[in-house]
Motif scaffolding. Sequence first.
Motif, PDB file in Angstrom:
ATOM      1  N   TYR A  73      34.224  39.126  37.922  1.00 52.19           N
ATOM      2  CA  TYR A  73      33.978  39.767  39.219  1.00 52.19           C
ATOM      3  C   TYR A  73      34.111  38.795  40.381  1.00 52.19           C
ATOM      4  O   TYR A  73      34.388  39.201  41.511  1.00 52.19           O
ATOM      5  CB  TYR A  73      32.602  40.426  39.222  1.00 52.19           C
ATOM      6  CG  TYR A  73      32.384  41.354  40.386  1.00 52.19           C
ATOM      7  CD1 TYR A  73      33.251  42.420  40.624  1.00 52.19           C
ATOM      8  CD2 TYR A  73      31.328  41.165  41.263  1.00 52.19           C
ATOM      9  CE1 TYR A  73      33.059  43.269  41.706  1.00 52.19           C
ATOM     10  CE2 TYR A  73      31.121  42.012  42.329  1.00 52.19           C
ATOM     11  CZ  TYR A  73      31.988  43.069  42.543  1.00 52.19           C
ATOM     12  OH  TYR A  73      31.802  43.907  43.613  1.00 52.19           O
TER      13      TYR A  73
ATOM     14  N   HIS B 231      32.426  39.457  44.125  1.00 50.64           N
ATOM     15  CA  HIS B 231      33.175  40.362  45.014  1.00 50.64           C
ATOM     16  C   HIS B 231      34.564  39.813  45.350  1.00 50.64           C
ATOM     17  O   HIS B 231      34.997  39.859  46.502  1.00 50.64           O
ATOM     18  CB  HIS B 231      32.435  40.630  46.333  1.00 50.64           C
ATOM     19  CG  HIS B 231      31.036  41.116  46.206  1.00 50.64           C
ATOM     20  ND1 HIS B 231      30.678  42.214  45.457  1.00 50.64           N
ATOM     21  CD2 HIS B 231      29.886  40.654  46.747  1.00 50.64           C
ATOM     22  CE1 HIS B 231      29.377  42.406  45.552  1.00 50.64           C
ATOM     23  NE2 HIS B 231      28.870  41.466  46.323  1.00 50.64           N
TER      24      HIS B 231
ATOM     25  N   ARG C 263      27.908  48.450  32.416  1.00 43.70           N
ATOM     26  CA  ARG C 263      27.887  47.155  33.104  1.00 43.70           C
ATOM     27  C   ARG C 263      26.669  46.332  32.684  1.00 43.70           C
ATOM     28  O   ARG C 263      26.758  45.111  32.496  1.00 43.70           O
ATOM     29  CB  ARG C 263      27.878  47.346  34.620  1.00 43.70           C
ATOM     30  CG  ARG C 263      29.199  47.829  35.196  1.00 43.70           C
ATOM     31  CD  ARG C 263      29.115  47.917  36.711  1.00 43.70           C
ATOM     32  NE  ARG C 263      28.952  46.603  37.300  1.00 43.70           N
ATOM     33  CZ  ARG C 263      28.381  46.395  38.497  1.00 43.70           C
ATOM     34  NH1 ARG C 263      27.918  47.413  39.206  1.00 43.70           N
ATOM     35  NH2 ARG C 263      28.299  45.179  38.976  1.00 43.70           N
TER      36      ARG C 263
ATOM     37  N   THR D 157      31.011  42.128  35.533  1.00 46.46           N
ATOM     38  CA  THR D 157      32.031  43.054  36.033  1.00 46.46           C
ATOM     39  C   THR D 157      31.501  43.697  37.303  1.00 46.46           C
ATOM     40  O   THR D 157      30.355  43.448  37.702  1.00 46.46           O
ATOM     41  CB  THR D 157      32.354  44.148  34.996  1.00 46.46           C
ATOM     42  OG1 THR D 157      31.145  44.873  34.698  1.00 46.46           O
ATOM     43  CG2 THR D 157      32.941  43.553  33.722  1.00 46.46           C
ATOM     44  N   GLY D 158      32.302  44.535  37.938  1.00 44.93           N
ATOM     45  CA  GLY D 158      31.897  45.165  39.189  1.00 44.93           C
ATOM     46  C   GLY D 158      31.896  46.672  39.111  1.00 44.93           C
ATOM     47  O   GLY D 158      32.529  47.269  38.236  1.00 44.93           O
TER      48      GLY D 158
END
Length: 379
Positions: free
Chosen positions: A34, A37, A330, A341-342
């Motif tokens: 990720y 961000h 997640r 992860t996002g």
Amino acid sequence: MPLFDVYPLYNVTPVSAKGIHVYDENNTEYLDLYGGHAVISIGHAHPNYVAAITSQVNALGFYSNAIQNPIQVELADKLEALSGCEGYNLFLCNSGAEANENALKLASFKTGKSRVVAFKNGFHGRTSAAVAATDNPNIIAPINAQQEVTILELNDIEGVKTELEKGDVCAVIVEFIQGVGGLDQATAEFYEQVDALCKANNTYFIADEVQSGYGRSGKFFAFQHYNVTPEVISIAKGMGNGFPIGGILIHPDIEAKYGMLGTTFGGNHLACAAGLAVLSTIEEEQLIDNVNAMSEYFVAVAKTIPKIKNIKGRGLMLGLEFDFEVGDLRKKLIYDHHIFTGGASNKKLLRILPPLSIKKEHIDQFFKALKKELEAVEV
């Protein structure tokens, strides 16, 4: 003093990181898919990056924009060479929101107009005009809602045409690959017609490349997948590999004026050193080539997994869409498999935004964990 509680937090406390891995206080290793961000572009604690900012802070970390700063010029020249945006001018600031705020302000100054056209599921930041152009009423305060913004559906070319012909739109702002909104993209025909409509109606076409820029899409900028020429290009996230830096690239036809834009911290010596290290590393390690190779591999593996209903995005700005919400998945990935992860506003989408230096072995590790969890999912 308690921290103002505006973030839901995972129970993970990173204390160090290297490459594509993050380590917590117990020295547990996490695979970072990720990048905070999409901020980590060249990898955590890259030696080029660490050396550059260490050397610079030992010499001069900050002085104001009232003096000469040759590192800004060096950064601008390097960015022009690698991005292919020949002749554009660079204004440096501190973040993506600030970049978009300055882009919109510049458009309004130069066109003499005030309304903005943006798109459903778009996200452009949390400052005044940038947040007003963001399709999320929950983060728009009444003071922001005073801004004149029209939100249209992606691919609604007739809507864009109608709004621009009213004569009061200063800018159309678009993410060529939506980030928070869920990796949606419009058609090439749409983007190219919007560009033409902007030029016919004295309206600036702003390419929000805050998340998709710096090679993440497989080209230096995502708009370069299309035949368009934005008046302004906003950049941030991957630009500093974690050091706060942002900016806008401004078309050469747009004339500067003293006082038009300004910043205290933007373009400081330390930020520019970080930015130069990122660009040099992208070039030296041929990371955009790696983006395309790893994207092709990732997508090929994803296509073999039936429970993945849709693969969205491009390059290393990817989303895996399921027919169930991914919040619990997640959590399983981070707590049981130690993989970041996002998420997205699309609750059924898992976002993948790794450092551009990711290798096949990391992708294999992710899919091994994902397959294990999907086998246990009742759908």
